[in-house]
Design an enzyme around this catalytic site. Structure first.
Site, PDB file in Angstrom:
ATOM      1  CB  SER A   1      -0.886   0.009   1.246  1.00 13.19           C
ATOM      2  OG  SER A   1      -1.518   1.268   1.374  1.00 13.19           O
TER       3      SER A   1
ATOM      4  CE1 TYR B   1      -4.439  -2.054   4.653  1.00 11.67           C
ATOM      5  CE2 TYR B   1      -3.609   0.169   4.286  1.00 11.67           C
ATOM      6  CZ  TYR B   1      -4.083  -1.027   3.787  1.00 11.67           C
ATOM      7  OH  TYR B   1      -4.191  -1.207   2.437  1.00 11.67           O
TER       8      TYR B   1
END
Ligand SMILES: [Zn+2]
Length: 730
Positions: free
Chosen positions: A598, A611
């Site tokens: 990401s 995350y």
């Protein structure tokens, strides 16, 4: 219809007057072809052809004329439509005999024979683009209205026996004649015509090493005759069945189900690597009672060496399989590998010797010398092909060849086609021309690509993307249902493209849906086992599975949610890579792994501790794996940002909370799609390229990173984020 069924025990009688009587003559031919092709005992996939001579009006003169409708080149009888039949002016076709007879050098395998195939186009009736096959003269030169040419197991068994002529007489009396093997073409048509001139009462012919041809002036009568002759042959064979003594009796025992599976899972990737050094192959394991009886038998080595007989069979099975003499009860797995290595080496040398001995000055170059069928006692039959459909058909054809040998050895002694004849079919210039006309293979043809997370979002889009490149796609997901739904979509949308040219086979096995929990090593292992049993190995893996657990209102994340985030985003890809490593190494073939990380991995911000740090760890996992798996496997990371469209990471409540956070106006009654668009537009404005980031953008990069276009790139993280300067890697 019920009366007929009693007469036939070895074939399915399917003719239905209520259906046939509603059809025009050409559709009746299509109908007859479909019901003949529906029974493998009548003819093999893609094999055989049918014809009708139909009275029609000539659009040029308005006169009534005869048109030969005959199953054209390519396609399968079972699935044929009207478009698969060529149509020729009968009188023009017959006039070709003059041209043929005028040639100074004529006869089987002469130049004029191959040239005749091009001449058929000049006789086309009704602007029909369907290409005539090399079997056209077999139909056109027989002076009956309807002709069936089939490849039935029971008749090939007679045709592949040492005393085939005597057996034909004994089984069919005077009804059916016999012609020795010769390669199909104009000359064979003339040979048959002469046979019929000598004996006008003949109803058909057994074609040496090939099959059956028969005729009638009524189409239903022709269909019934085909079935009657096949039934007759099958009954004769049944009466002579050798029972336990078949194939000389059993020498080896079959391994039990679990032991067999355990060995296959270990063996298949290794074997795939051995046969795929020049071209990658996809495997099919074929195990039936009949196959096991053959591979375990005393006579298997002798019969395997003779090879398959019907030309239709050996074009896929090669002239012979590789039989490995291994005792699964007494000998070790290591010894099996050793025997396979030596066996393959000998097979390739033998194939080269066959090529060198039989080649002509203008023969095409030698093709891949590896066997496409491997027989192992205790285990079964393993077939290899350029895709799943091809290896399946190859397995089907060899199991038909086993039935031919069983029957032939019951009534006589089985004989193969002479090597030179086999070669002249395998390397026929007309066949070569057909191969050359095929479109070039796609990027992922011959490859198995596993997409983990294929049930939704980027994974689903990626599964579709790689399928377009000809991949066999394993759609894996935590949800079995979602995985299978994506696989089904692939089979429906592009399955057809993965069929086998010239056989009418489409869409078998291009995609598979499997459940996997990447936090669990046992679950990962079980997924890989299923992939290996389905395709024989793996090539590329793309992991898009990931999780974003939002913190609670106070911004805290619980310990178990933290652990789950790491389990899915970091440990999961590691476990997948660690299990895949053994398979990649066993194959020894180049592969690729793409891990979806990401843009968040590089940007520190509030509210997504777990995350963001897990994705930063995933970035570094990519680098470490690139070193660990080199030089065999390239490992790269794909770093998306804020893909809102269709993403499971953006459920409605997350979208709303983001809109609130960024003070974007919206109405509670708006649809989720519309809310997502608002958010996507907002995100787009933050990027350097000012454009929303779509699933297709991510799928494209996942594909590119796996493809040969990035063959020199490993250990890299590629962002597909529209250009976020805060996320630039350094
Ligand atoms: Zn044929």
């Amino acid at each position: 219809m019920t009366i007929k069924t009693e007469k036939f025990e070895h074939v399915n009688y399917l003719w239905d007057d209520q259906v046939a009587d509603q059809l025009d003559p050409v559709e009746r031919l299509r109908y007859r072809s479909n019901i003949l092709g529906a029974d493998q005992r009548i003819t093999n996939t893609g094999g055989g052809n049918t014809s009708s001579k139909v009275e029609m009006t000539d659009p040029l003169t308005g006169e009534k004329i005869d048109v030969l409708w005959v199953k054209g080149s390519g396609g399968d009888l079972r699935t044929s439509t009207r478009a698969n039949f060529a149509s020729l002016y009968m009188d023009k076709f017959l006039s070709l005999e003059n041209i043929y007879n005028k040639a100074e050098v004529r006869g089987v395998k002469t130049e004029i024979e191959d040239r005749m195939v091009d001449m058929y186009r000049h006789t086309t009736f009704g602007l029909n683009p369907a290409a005539s096959s090399i079997d056209t003269p077999l139909h056109g030169l027989i002076p009956f209205r309807h002709v069936d040419h089939m490849h039935p197991i029971s008749v090939i068994a007679i045709a592949a026996s040492r005393d085939q002529e005597r057996l034909t007489q004994e089984i069919f009396d005077e009804e059916v004649g016999w012609v020795p093997w010769q390669r199909p073409g104009f000359d064979l048509g003339q040979v048959m015509k002469q046979k019929l001139q000598q004996d006008p009462d003949l109803k058909g012919l057994v074609m040496g090493q090939h099959g059956l041809i028969n005729w009638a002036n009524d189409d239903k009568a022709c269909y019934e005759l085909t079935l009657t002759l096949i039934e007759k042959a099958a009954r004769y064979i049944e009466q002579h069945d050798k029972g336990d003594k078949t194939f000389g009796g059993q020498k080896y025992k079959t391994l039990d189900e679990n032991a067999r599976k355990e060995i296959l899972v270990k063996l298949l990737p290794k074997l795939r690597g051995m046969v795929s050094q020049a071209n990658r192959f996809i495997g099919t394991v074929h195990v039936t009672e009949s196959v096991l009886q053959f591979v375990n038998s005393l006579d298997a080595p002798r019969l395997a060496e003779i090879g398959t007989s019907c030309p239709d069979h050996f074009l896929r099975t090669k002239i012979k399989p590789l039989y490995v003499d291994w005792d699964s009860q007494k000998e070790s797995y290591e010894l099996l590998i050793d025997k396979l290595e030596k066996g393959l080496e000998a097979y390739r040398a033998d194939y080269k010797a066959y090529y060198d001995a039989c080649k002509h000055v203008d023969s095409p170059a030698m093709r891949d010398p590896n066997p496409t069928v491997i027989l192992i006692p205790g285990l079964g039959l393993i077939a290899w092909g350029k895709n799943k459909s091809e290896s399946r058909v190859t397995a089907e054809f060899y199991s038909l060849a086993i039935e031919v040998m069983r029957a032939s050895e019951a009534i006589s002694v089985y004989q193969g086609l002479p090597r030179q004849e086999a070669f002249d079919i395998e390397y026929w210039l007309l066949e070569e021309a057909k191969l050359k006309r095929m479109p070039p293979e796609k990027e992922f043809a011959r490859s198995v690509v596993i997409v983990i997370g294929a049930g939704s979002g980027i994974g689903k889009a990626t599964a579709h993307r790689v399928a377009k490149e000809g991949a066999h796609v394993v759609c894996a997901d935590l949800s079995q249902e979602a995985a299978q739904a994506t696989a089904q979509e692939l089979i429906e949308t592009i399955g057809v493209g993965i069929g086998i040219a010239g056989t009418g086979i489409s869409g078998c096995g291009p995609a598979l849906g499997l459940a996997v929990d990447i936090t669990n090593r046992t679950s990962i292992r079980s997924m890989f086992e299923n992939v290996i049993l389905a395709y024989g190995g793996i090539d590329n893996i793309i992991i898009t599975a990931g999780i974003f657990v939002p913190p609670d209102i106070q911004g805290y994340i619980s310990d178990d949610k933290w652990a789950l985030t790491y389990a899915i985003n970091v440990t999961g890809p590691y476990l997948v890579a660690d299990e895949a490593k053994k398979i990649w190494q066993a194959q020894g073939l180049k592969g690729s792994l793409v891990v979806t990380t990401s843009a968040n991995a590089a940007v520190a911000k509030q509210g997504s501790f777990a995350y963001d740090t897990s994705k930063a760890a995933a970035n570094h996992l990519v680098r470490e794996l690139a070193i660990e798996l080199s030089p065999l496997v390239r490992v790269n990371g794909l770093a998306p940002a804020t893909v809102v469209e269709g993403s499971s990471m953006f459920p409605r409540d997350r979208v709303i909370s983001s809109l609130v956070k960024y003070k974007i106006k919206f109405d509670e009654s708006e649809s989720t799609v519309s809310l997502r668009e608002k958010l996507a537009d907002f995100y787009a404005q933050r990027t350097l390229t000012k454009s929303p980031i779509t699933l297709a953008d991510q799928a494209e990069m996942a594909y590119l990173l796996s493809s040969s276009k990035f063959s020199k790139t490993t250990g890299q993280i590629i962002s597909v984020d529209g250009g976020l300067h805060e996320a630039f890697l350094r």
